[in-house]
Design an enzyme around this catalytic site. Structure first.
Site, mmCIF file in Angstrom:
data_model
loop_
_atom_site.group_PDB
_atom_site.id
_atom_site.type_symbol
_atom_site.label_atom_id
_atom_site.label_comp_id
_atom_site.label_asym_id
_atom_site.label_seq_id
_atom_site.Cartn_x
_atom_site.Cartn_y
_atom_site.Cartn_z
ATOM 1 N N CYS A 70 1.492 10.007 8.359
ATOM 2 C CA CYS A 70 1.606 9.260 9.764
ATOM 3 C C CYS A 70 2.731 9.789 10.601
ATOM 4 C CB CYS A 70 2.084 7.737 9.244
ATOM 5 S SG CYS A 70 0.475 7.033 8.476
ATOM 6 N N HIS A 112 4.711 5.083 16.413
ATOM 7 C CA HIS A 112 3.324 5.306 15.402
ATOM 8 C C HIS A 112 2.950 3.890 15.353
ATOM 9 C CE1 HIS A 112 0.589 5.838 12.199
ATOM 10 N NE2 HIS A 112 1.683 5.183 11.389
ATOM 11 N N ASN A 128 -4.455 2.178 12.611
ATOM 12 C CA ASN A 128 -3.342 2.980 12.143
ATOM 13 C C ASN A 128 -4.217 4.353 12.156
ATOM 14 O OD1 ASN A 128 -1.704 4.837 10.973
ATOM 15 N ND2 ASN A 128 -0.829 3.270 9.632
HETATM 16 O O1 UT7 Z 1 1.397 4.170 8.842
HETATM 17 C C1 UT7 Z 1 1.777 4.579 7.454
HETATM 18 C C2 UT7 Z 1 2.780 3.430 7.049
HETATM 19 N N1 UT7 Z 1 2.150 2.371 6.730
HETATM 20 C C3 UT7 Z 1 2.641 1.075 7.282
HETATM 21 O O2 UT7 Z 1 3.625 0.993 8.076
HETATM 22 C C4 UT7 Z 1 1.899 -0.052 6.504
HETATM 23 C C5 UT7 Z 1 3.098 -0.875 6.281
HETATM 24 N N2 UT7 Z 1 2.536 -2.288 5.597
HETATM 25 C C6 UT7 Z 1 2.040 -3.268 6.461
HETATM 26 O O3 UT7 Z 1 1.735 -3.136 7.655
HETATM 27 C C7 UT7 Z 1 1.837 -4.671 5.829
HETATM 28 O O4 UT7 Z 1 2.692 -4.690 4.455
HETATM 29 C C8 UT7 Z 1 0.218 -4.856 5.406
HETATM 30 C C9 UT7 Z 1 -0.253 -5.167 6.625
HETATM 31 C C10 UT7 Z 1 -0.283 -3.687 4.696
HETATM 32 C C11 UT7 Z 1 0.310 -6.396 4.549
HETATM 33 O O5 UT7 Z 1 1.109 -7.289 5.302
HETATM 34 P P1 UT7 Z 1 2.182 -8.198 4.494
HETATM 35 O O6 UT7 Z 1 2.691 -9.107 5.282
HETATM 36 O O7 UT7 Z 1 3.060 -7.100 3.869
HETATM 37 O O8 UT7 Z 1 1.302 -8.612 3.362
HETATM 38 P P2 UT7 Z 1 1.428 -8.568 1.678
HETATM 39 O O9 UT7 Z 1 1.076 -7.109 1.332
HETATM 40 O O10 UT7 Z 1 2.586 -9.001 1.281
HETATM 41 O O11 UT7 Z 1 0.235 -9.513 1.201
HETATM 42 C C12 UT7 Z 1 0.359 -10.786 1.613
HETATM 43 C C13 UT7 Z 1 -0.870 -11.567 1.068
HETATM 44 C C14 UT7 Z 1 -1.232 -11.113 -0.289
HETATM 45 O O12 UT7 Z 1 -1.946 -12.261 -1.067
HETATM 46 P P3 UT7 Z 1 -0.937 -13.070 -2.169
HETATM 47 O O13 UT7 Z 1 -0.564 -11.764 -3.264
HETATM 48 O O14 UT7 Z 1 0.286 -13.503 -1.354
HETATM 49 O O15 UT7 Z 1 -1.874 -14.153 -2.706
HETATM 50 C C15 UT7 Z 1 -2.256 -10.080 -0.241
HETATM 51 O O16 UT7 Z 1 -3.384 -10.130 -1.279
HETATM 52 O O17 UT7 Z 1 -1.981 -11.239 1.840
HETATM 53 C C16 UT7 Z 1 -3.219 -10.757 0.968
HETATM 54 N N3 UT7 Z 1 -3.785 -9.497 2.049
HETATM 55 C C17 UT7 Z 1 -4.985 -10.119 2.493
HETATM 56 N N4 UT7 Z 1 -5.219 -11.258 3.105
HETATM 57 C C18 UT7 Z 1 -6.586 -11.167 3.845
HETATM 58 C C19 UT7 Z 1 -3.680 -8.266 1.972
HETATM 59 N N5 UT7 Z 1 -4.779 -7.857 2.598
HETATM 60 C C20 UT7 Z 1 -5.609 -8.921 3.098
HETATM 61 C C21 UT7 Z 1 -6.649 -8.899 4.125
HETATM 62 N N6 UT7 Z 1 -7.066 -10.182 4.353
HETATM 63 N N7 UT7 Z 1 -6.921 -7.884 4.583
#
Ligand code: UT7
Length: 324
Positions: free
Chosen positions: A114, A251, A281
């Site tokens: 990225c 980005h 992304n």
């Molecule tokens: O470009 C390269 C660099 N990449 C990035 O910059 C990405 C960086 N990360 C992010 O953008 C975020 O961390 C995400 C969007 C990937 C995830 O958001 P988050 O607020 O960090 O959520 P999380 O990973 O802590 O997950 C929270 C909850 C989890 O459920 P539990 O374990 O709390 O029950 C996930 O399983 O959200 C759940 N979850 C979803 N729920 C509905 C993860 N993906 C989804 C989804 N729909 N698509």
């Protein structure tokens, strides 16, 4: 007097097929609301079957060349940032060169996931200020839809396909911050964080393209801290700060990361180009896409001070300050 790498033209291409968040609701335990709230993404483009990264790159390059009023044969170098090449080799860049009908100069790919466009731009700037090239076509192009695990809701809803390109040209500047062109760059990597974001396949491991794997939350934390830091550093190298910035062109991974970074840089969101809602992304393509869309929207104008910043797999991250 100082040689500067000045942006002469910009362009982009997005594949025709648009996929709204709601389409994922049929196959995954996810909702449009969750995706919007946690990422800011509303839709993304996916390449058609058989449509490759080099094809997207060629269309973006043609748009940038048209905008610059220049021919492909006038490009001394073509640098393509991508992690989703058509083939293991040759490079996408040489395929773009041929696709544009040029046999002049040299072409190669840069792979920093990225952060790829920030790396490629820094690299192209080096070619120009060292006198090795007068005009460089810098492209970010990706088909991340090809490395998605469609059963992993934590990643497959985040990414999209597309390409953006700029034409850089050598110009004499006064050597001051008022010059147009690239003014400062700052790159970093730390390979200890490989496990946070990687693809579980490759030529010399299992011979497969593999799927993207990400510990989203851990990457998020690194992003918020490291992006503001590298942007600060790039600006400080030339005695500038967030106050001097007309546009952050970040980005486009997650609106919450974009907002937090702008806040840390003390730049209001009115001065941030945001396209993540429409593109998702697109990895190395996201910054040149945002530059092109930002220019088309009338946001970015000649003379504006722009800061780009990106982080991704590696981890690799960095920032470029340029005057448009
Ligand atoms: O470009 C390269 C660099 N990449 C990035 O910059 C990405 C960086 N990360 C992010 O953008 C975020 O961390 C995400 C969007 C990937 C995830 O958001 P988050 O607020 O960090 O959520 P999380 O990973 O802590 O997950 C929270 C909850 C989890 O459920 P539990 O374990 O709390 O029950 C996930 O399983 O959200 C759940 N979850 C979803 N729920 C509905 C993860 N993906 C989804 C989804 N729909 N698509």
């Amino acid at each position: 007097m100082k040689i500067r790498a000045v942006v002469r033209g910009v362009g982009h291409y997005l594949p025709e097929r648009i996929v709204e968040n709601s389409e994922f609701e049929a196959t995954l335990e996810t909702t449009d609301e969750w995706i919007r709230a946690r990422t800011g993404i509303e839709r993304r483009h996916f390449a058609a079957e058989g449509e490759t990264t080099s094809q997207l790159a060629i269309k973006a390059a043609e748009a940038a060349l048209r905008d610059a009023g220049l021919e492909a044969s006038q490009m001394d170098a073509i640098v393509v940032a991508t992690s989703t090449p058509d083939f293991t080799f040759p490079s996408v860049a040489t395929m773009v060169q041929a696709g544009l009908g040029s046999t002049h100069g040299f072409a190669y790919d840069v792979q920093a996931v990225c952060a790829g466009f920030v790396y490629a731009l820094t690299n192209a700037n080096g070619l120009i200020i060292s006198g090795q090239a007068e005009r460089v076509l810098v492209i970010g192009a990706e088909t991340f839809s090809r490395i998605m695990d469609w059963s992993d809701r934590g990643t497959c809803v985040l990414f999209g396909d597309g390409a953006g390109a700029i034409v850089l040209e050598a110009a004499n500047g006064a050597g001051s911050n008022a010059d147009r062109g690239v003014l400062s760059t700052d790159l970093h990597s730390d390979g200890r964080y490989r496990e946070l974001l990687y693809v579980d396949g490759g030529v010399s491991t299992n011979g497969q393209a593999g799927h993207l794997r990400m510990q989203g939350n851990a990457v998020f934390k690194h992003a918020v801290q490291k992006l503001a830091e590298t942007a600060h550093t790039a600006l400080a190298k030339i005695g500038m700060s967030g106050e001097d910035v007309d546009w952050i062109v970040p980005h486009q991974a997650n609106l919450r990361i974009i907002t937090a970074t702008a806040e840390r840089m003390q730049v209001p969101m009115e001065r941030v180009v945001v396209t993540v809602q429409d593109h998702g992304n697109t990895s190395a393509a996201s910054i040149p896409l945002a530059l092109s869309v930002g220019r088309d929207r009338g946001q970015i104008k000649t003379g504006d001070l722009i800061v780009t910043e990106a982080i991704g797999g590696g981890l690799a991250w960095g920032s470029v300050v340029l005057r448009w």
